[in-house]
Design an enzyme around this catalytic site. Sequence first.
Site, mmCIF file in Angstrom:
data_model
loop_
_atom_site.group_PDB
_atom_site.id
_atom_site.type_symbol
_atom_site.label_atom_id
_atom_site.label_comp_id
_atom_site.label_asym_id
_atom_site.label_seq_id
_atom_site.Cartn_x
_atom_site.Cartn_y
_atom_site.Cartn_z
ATOM 1 N N HIS A 1 0.844 -1.192 0.000
ATOM 2 C CA HIS A 1 0.000 0.000 0.000
ATOM 3 C C HIS A 1 0.880 1.243 0.000
ATOM 4 C CE1 HIS A 1 -3.225 2.765 0.717
ATOM 5 N NE2 HIS A 1 -4.094 1.850 1.041
ATOM 6 N N GLY A 2 0.837 2.018 -1.081
ATOM 7 C CA GLY A 2 1.574 3.279 -1.137
ATOM 8 C C GLY A 2 0.937 4.334 -0.258
#
Length: 405
Positions: free
Chosen positions: A120-121
């Site tokens: 997850h950025g």
Amino acid sequence: MAWPEFLQPHVDNFVQWVNSCLEYWDLEYLEYLLWLFLPIFIAFVLPIFILFFIYGSVIFLHVYGLRNRIREAYASSYWDGARTSIASFWDGVGYLWHGYEVNGLDNVPDEGPALFVGYHGTLPIDIYYLLSKCLLYKNRPLHVVGDKFVFKIPGWGKLCKVFCVTPGTVDDCIANLREGNLLIIAPGGVREALFSNPVNYQIMWGHRLGFAKVVLGANVPVIPMFTENSRDSFRTPRWGRKCFRGLYEKTRMPICPIYGGFPVKMVTHLGKPLTFDVDSSPEDVKHIVKNHVADLIRQHQILPGSIWRGMWQRFRPRKYATDVPLLEVQGENGKSTTANTASATETETVELAKSSHELGRAIPRRRQASFDDTATSHTPELDPLSFDDEHDPESREDEKSIDSL
């Protein structure tokens, strides 16, 4: 109409301030200032507007190039047409601002269910871009599991409904996949998005097993994914991180400032699909998928993360390796066995270790990168699994959060 008594003094002060400003304004002086700063406005501000207009024209041409697909989508369904139109716009934004690419789009099945599991950025703009690619070039909508707070933002409800975003329990996700859909889950969630280390792209999945239970319950292939430079496009400040982390653990609210929007090169790497036996344990599934995602980071992300390097990559031609990294696993006898998955078929069947304890010692070995750069050698401190997130003292987990997706 009379003002309330508690507001009357403030209104009087405001009116008096406006009158004094109008009384002492010198129109000739204002004209002089306008004459003085006009060259600066013409030289710097006006080109920015022109640049925005040019970029807008590029996005328009990109959307116009997809007009046939948009027209066909509107012919089948009103909402399909709207979805395709918005996807065309975001595909243009990704192409223009981040030079966005997908490496391994062929690994997405043309039909049937599959579960994407990835890192997850800071902001999930890479998911917007990947969703657009799947819709436009694979003709398949990508369903997304989002955090519950997203649905509480005013005006986002309709957008989430059209693009198949769901808060999703384990049972809901299993039912979704059994309908033959594509589904994407980022097990790290908000914790990984806001508090992962941008130096080594630390994976922070904690004790969460929800996605693993979905894999076993739906019996679908898993596609590991990672987006290069996803933590360098947007970042969270280093100062006050411990305080913001404590607030999140207590309230589960994403209270942390975000800055950025840097035009770094972004490439989503999709690994070979993984399949698991139905009698596997969720812990085994979690560790194997986690190791595959970490190996994608090791292979494709230059560490430590750098905003300037990410932007420089926009101007460097890249070739991506088509093989799968080697996976080195230490057995009980202490000997290392190396499985070469480069000759695997389209769907790779994972041989499970005998226990989750062994899986904890499964070390994906990094192959030679697909580009020549001495900065890609990783020390243990730069490894995405260097920190034992399952025993993080700051994490507050309970039975409910463990089953979170």
